[in-house]
Design an enzyme around this catalytic site. Structure first.
Site, PDB file in Angstrom:
ATOM      1  N   LYS A 201      18.220   0.742  -3.391  1.00 12.70           N
ATOM      2  CA  LYS A 201      17.526   0.514  -4.860  1.00 12.70           C
ATOM      3  C   LYS A 201      16.320   0.935  -4.915  1.00 12.70           C
ATOM      4  O   LYS A 201      15.677   1.213  -4.127  1.00 12.70           O
ATOM      5  CB  LYS A 201      17.412  -1.304  -4.081  1.00 12.70           C
ATOM      6  CG  LYS A 201      17.780  -2.576  -5.231  1.00 12.70           C
ATOM      7  CD  LYS A 201      16.976  -3.502  -3.965  1.00 12.70           C
ATOM      8  CE  LYS A 201      15.318  -3.296  -4.323  1.00 12.70           C
ATOM      9  NZ  LYS A 201      14.039  -3.193  -6.322  1.00 12.70           N
ATOM     10  N   GLU A 275       7.929   4.196   4.826  1.00 13.80           N
ATOM     11  CA  GLU A 275       6.564   4.703   4.332  1.00 13.80           C
ATOM     12  C   GLU A 275       5.514   3.924   3.884  1.00 13.80           C
ATOM     13  O   GLU A 275       6.549   3.436   2.785  1.00 13.80           O
ATOM     14  CB  GLU A 275       6.970   5.793   3.796  1.00 13.80           C
ATOM     15  CG  GLU A 275       6.437   7.098   3.023  1.00 13.80           C
ATOM     16  CD  GLU A 275       5.254   6.991   2.346  1.00 13.80           C
ATOM     17  OE1 GLU A 275       4.572   6.153   1.882  1.00 13.80           O
ATOM     18  OE2 GLU A 275       5.593   7.591   1.143  1.00 13.80           O
ATOM     19  N   CYS A 309       0.567   6.518  -2.794  1.00 13.16           N
ATOM     20  CA  CYS A 309       0.546   5.931  -1.223  1.00 13.16           C
ATOM     21  C   CYS A 309      -1.238   6.656   0.027  1.00 13.16           C
ATOM     22  O   CYS A 309      -1.493   6.078   0.474  1.00 13.16           O
ATOM     23  CB  CYS A 309       1.769   5.643  -0.235  1.00 13.16           C
ATOM     24  SG  CYS A 309       2.495   6.745  -0.708  1.00 13.16           S
ATOM     25  N   GLU A 410      -5.425  -1.688   0.466  1.00 10.28           N
ATOM     26  CA  GLU A 410      -5.493  -0.135  -0.664  1.00 10.28           C
ATOM     27  C   GLU A 410      -5.087  -0.805  -2.216  1.00 10.28           C
ATOM     28  O   GLU A 410      -4.645  -2.186  -2.384  1.00 10.28           O
ATOM     29  CB  GLU A 410      -3.276  -0.125  -0.691  1.00 10.28           C
ATOM     30  CG  GLU A 410      -2.916   0.576  -1.592  1.00 10.28           C
ATOM     31  CD  GLU A 410      -1.854   1.482  -0.626  1.00 10.28           C
ATOM     32  OE1 GLU A 410      -0.793   0.319  -0.464  1.00 10.28           O
ATOM     33  OE2 GLU A 410      -1.430   2.727  -0.483  1.00 10.28           O
TER      34      GLU A 410
HETATM   35  P1  NAI Z   1       6.648  -3.473  -2.642  1.00  9.02           P
HETATM   36  O1  NAI Z   1       6.647  -3.448  -1.576  1.00  9.02           O
HETATM   37  O2  NAI Z   1       6.684  -5.168  -3.017  1.00  9.02           O
HETATM   38  O3  NAI Z   1       7.426  -3.193  -3.182  1.00  9.02           O
HETATM   39  C1  NAI Z   1       8.634  -1.689  -3.043  1.00  9.02           C
HETATM   40  C2  NAI Z   1      10.298  -2.248  -2.917  1.00  9.02           C
HETATM   41  O4  NAI Z   1      10.693  -2.950  -2.156  1.00  9.02           O
HETATM   42  C3  NAI Z   1      10.906  -1.749  -4.839  1.00  9.02           C
HETATM   43  O5  NAI Z   1      12.050  -1.273  -4.201  1.00  9.02           O
HETATM   44  C4  NAI Z   1      11.480  -3.762  -4.148  1.00  9.02           C
HETATM   45  O6  NAI Z   1      11.672  -4.522  -4.561  1.00  9.02           O
HETATM   46  C5  NAI Z   1      11.629  -3.737  -2.717  1.00  9.02           C
HETATM   47  N1  NAI Z   1      11.489  -5.200  -2.445  1.00  9.02           N
HETATM   48  C6  NAI Z   1      10.121  -6.415  -2.446  1.00  9.02           C
HETATM   49  N2  NAI Z   1      10.796  -7.203  -1.651  1.00  9.02           N
HETATM   50  C7  NAI Z   1      11.711  -7.129  -0.900  1.00  9.02           C
HETATM   51  C8  NAI Z   1      11.994  -8.028  -0.090  1.00  9.02           C
HETATM   52  N3  NAI Z   1      11.632  -9.306   0.693  1.00  9.02           N
HETATM   53  N4  NAI Z   1      13.127  -7.146   1.244  1.00  9.02           N
HETATM   54  C9  NAI Z   1      13.838  -5.917   1.227  1.00  9.02           C
HETATM   55  N5  NAI Z   1      12.733  -5.417  -0.411  1.00  9.02           N
HETATM   56  C10 NAI Z   1      11.425  -6.007  -1.103  1.00  9.02           C
HETATM   57  O7  NAI Z   1       5.572  -2.913  -3.775  1.00  9.02           O
HETATM   58  P2  NAI Z   1       4.542  -3.829  -5.117  1.00  9.02           P
HETATM   59  O8  NAI Z   1       5.015  -5.677  -5.399  1.00  9.02           O
HETATM   60  O9  NAI Z   1       6.076  -3.015  -6.244  1.00  9.02           O
HETATM   61  O10 NAI Z   1       3.071  -3.580  -4.988  1.00  9.02           O
HETATM   62  C11 NAI Z   1       2.339  -4.090  -4.223  1.00  9.02           C
HETATM   63  C12 NAI Z   1       1.462  -2.365  -3.721  1.00  9.02           C
HETATM   64  O11 NAI Z   1       2.748  -2.564  -2.348  1.00  9.02           O
HETATM   65  C13 NAI Z   1       0.804  -1.574  -4.802  1.00  9.02           C
HETATM   66  O12 NAI Z   1       0.000  -2.371  -4.596  1.00  9.02           O
HETATM   67  C14 NAI Z   1       0.651  -0.737  -3.317  1.00  9.02           C
HETATM   68  O13 NAI Z   1      -0.704  -0.758  -3.154  1.00  9.02           O
HETATM   69  C15 NAI Z   1       1.808  -0.675  -2.114  1.00  9.02           C
HETATM   70  N6  NAI Z   1       2.970  -0.026  -2.633  1.00  9.02           N
HETATM   71  C16 NAI Z   1       2.781   1.578  -2.132  1.00  9.02           C
HETATM   72  C17 NAI Z   1       3.408   2.141  -2.083  1.00  9.02           C
HETATM   73  C18 NAI Z   1       3.645   3.803  -1.152  1.00  9.02           C
HETATM   74  O14 NAI Z   1       3.936   4.850  -1.661  1.00  9.02           O
HETATM   75  N7  NAI Z   1       3.714   3.564   0.058  1.00  9.02           N
HETATM   76  C19 NAI Z   1       5.020   2.128  -3.765  1.00  9.02           C
HETATM   77  C20 NAI Z   1       4.791   0.966  -4.085  1.00  9.02           C
HETATM   78  C21 NAI Z   1       3.706   0.187  -3.235  1.00  9.02           C
END
Ligand code: NAI
Ligand code: MG
Length: 506
Positions: A201, A275, A309, A410
């Site tokens: 996804k 990650e 990240c 972050e």
């Molecule tokens: P997120 O963690 O909500 O999204 C990442 C992925 O998880 C997306 O594909 C999303 O659809 C999916 N997701 C969201 N809720 C889920 C759930 N309940 N169950 C399974 N999958 C789910 O991150 P978001 O809201 O886009 O960004 C928020 C913060 O997260 C950012 O400001 C940043 O600090 C951090 N982040 C860190 C990343 C990294 O590379 N470690 C990448 C993206 C965000």
């Protein structure tokens, strides 16, 4: 900010819009469906959602809003493909498939880079780096497919003990928006090399490059071996992470959601790798080569507009060089060009969404309220040509308490907090004083300083006199709340296999 002032903002804005419209016409994927069992299909929800271009604010494309019933279909298709076809693939066939995937991306690399730049907002020069790494990772894991061998265990003459690395069968993967295709490649590479079928996804913010990948490799990957379900986290991500027939989950994203994914996995004793976020320290010793150190610091925090990240978001500069270093750093940050990411000269594009801008600005406000000092930035650009885009200026903050939320959490934007140090032990204590432990940087010309700091830092990845460098083969992953498991290296394939031990009595 050195944008071309010779034409008016209105003219530049219309040039940006034109460029984006034309590029979108050239590079958007033809298919916008879910990709299940090798077919492009509609979601059971009957709904679609829009992905936007964060530079212009316009809609780029509508894609299917996948839901639990689509995840069920995709998991079934993946198991059928695994049982009927992919489990019979030899390691040589898996290698050939991954090599061909690499070649297909390489053949369209400029289109992929442009698409990534449109959907995410990253500068085209950086999007090209993403795509070349995608190609390299598929090639690397093509090689690993042949080299990931079981063992013969030495005991005594009464038995022979052997191990096999067997695939799990069907694995689930959830991808973030900051490096959309590269994060997918980091996960698809080892999963496919190990012999698994996949349900993946992409992030709702950036679904297009993965759809384009499947379009390009439709005849390379057997039907059902890779299934893509676009959709929102709660509607499509959550049913994937709680699915009883998924044998292994891999997630990249926020620590909050990572924890939820792990809790879902616990219910079915599903293996999980995560990650997650970071708040990585970058340490400058007084003997650093200042010019190089300034450039590395710029890369550490402003690469990908800070949406990394592993961004080096906390800088620790030794007091002996503080004044000169920070002057040079602020000058270099001010010289960065914020502009249309499709232009070759652009250093920083927009953030991925308006929501992400608000998130970053709220941390900037928190810092401001604490009377921190802004060396530069801290706002949105005063450029009417960029007014519809999600831009934030490169920001350097000092005189801020290390316990401040803006330091501990972050931000995921172009914002770095700066601290001055004199005593090594005190500095190292602060450097490690966050919940995260993904990466760290050390800038010094002294090899003893470098080794000592690398050993003392609590982080999975230490860069010495470089930053944000990701050659395939180099394990990547976090300590503490930054995650579990390592990607981008042979070790990643271990996470996609389970060991079978066979003990023959002689
Ligand atoms: P997120 O963690 O909500 O999204 C990442 C992925 O998880 C997306 O594909 C999303 O659809 C999916 N997701 C969201 N809720 C889920 C759930 N309940 N169950 C399974 N999958 C789910 O991150 P978001 O809201 O886009 O960004 C928020 C913060 O997260 C950012 O400001 C940043 O600090 C951090 N982040 C860190 C990343 C990294 O590379 N470690 C990448 C993206 C965000
Ligand atoms: Mg989210």
């Amino acid at each position: 900010m050195s944008v071309d002032d010779s034409s008016s903002a209105t003219e530049r804005k219309s040039a940006i819009n034109q460029r984006h419209e034309q590029t979108a016409n050239e590079v958007l994927p033809e298919h916008r469906g879910l990709y299940i069992g090798g077919e492009w299909v509609q979601s059971a929800s009957g709904e679609t959602f829009e992905t936007r271009d964060p530079t212009t604010g316009d809609t780029l494309a509508s894609v299917q809003a996948g839901v639990a019933a689509d995840i069920d279909r995709a998991v079934d298709a993946a198991w059928a493909a695994y049982d009927d076809v992919y489990s019979d693939y030899s390691t040589a066939e898996r290698q050939a498939m991954l090599s061909e995937m690499a070649d297909r991306v390489e053949a369209k690399k400029e289109a992929f880079a442009n698409l990534e730049s449109l959907d995410n907002g990253k500068p085209i020069t950086e999007a090209r780096i993403d795509i070349s790494l995608v190609v390299d990772h598929f090639r690397y894991f093509a090689g690993v497919a042949r080299a990931h061998e079981g063992e013969t265990v030495e005991t005594d003459d009464s038995r022979t003990v052997q191990t096999y690395n067997e695939p799990y069968g069907v694995v689930g993967q959830i991808i973030p928006w900051n490096f959309p295709l590269l994060m997918a490649a980091w996960k698809l590479g080892p999963a496919l090399a190990a012999g698994n079928a996949v349900v993946i996804k992409p992030a709702e913010e950036t679904p297009l490059s993965l759809l384009k990948l499947m379009e390009e490799v439709d005849d390379v990957v057997p039907d059902g071996v890779v299934n893509v379900v676009t959709g929102f986290g709660e509607d499509a991500g959550a049913p994937l992470s709680s699915h009883p027939d998924i044998r292994k989950l891999a997630f990249t994203g926020s620590t909050v959601v990572g924890s939820e994914v792990m809790q879902s996995a616990a219910e079915h004793i599903t293996d999980v790798t995560l990650e997650l976020g970071g708040k990585s320290p970058l340490i400058v010793f007084p003997d650093a080569d200042l010019e190089k150190a300034v450039q590395t610091t710029i890369t550490a925090i402003f690469f990908n507009t800070g949406e990394c990240c592993c961004a080096g978001s906390r800088l620790f500069v030794h007091e002996d060089i503080e004044e000169e270093f920070l002057d040079r750093l602020a000058d270099a940050a001010e010289e960065l060009e914020l502009n249309d990411p499709l232009l070759e000269s652009t250093d920083l594009g927009p953030k991925v969404t308006e929501e992400q801008v608000e998130n970053t600005m709220s941390y900037i406000e928190t810092a401001r309220e604490s009377d921190a000092r802004f060396l530069t930035g801290g706002d949105q650009p005063d450029d009417a040509a960029l007014a519809d885009g999600c831009f934030v200026t490169p920001t350097l903050i000092n005189e801020i308490d290390h316990n401040n939320e803006a330091v501990q959490e972050e931000i995921f934007g172009p914002v770095q907090e700066v601290f001055t140090w004199s005593e090594y032990d005190e500095m190292m204590e602060l450097a490690n004083d966050v919940d995260y432990g993904l990466a760290a940087g050390v800038l010094t010309e002294n090899v003893t300083n470098a080794h000592r700091a690398a050993r003392d830092l609590e982080a999975g990845n230490i860069w010495v006199n470089t930053y944000n460098d990701f050659p395939a083969g180099q394990p990547f992953g976090g300590y503490k709340k930054s995650g579990i498991g390592r990607e981008t290296a042979q070790e990643a394939v271990d996470h996609y296999t389970q060991t079978k031990t066979v003990n023959f009595s002689l």
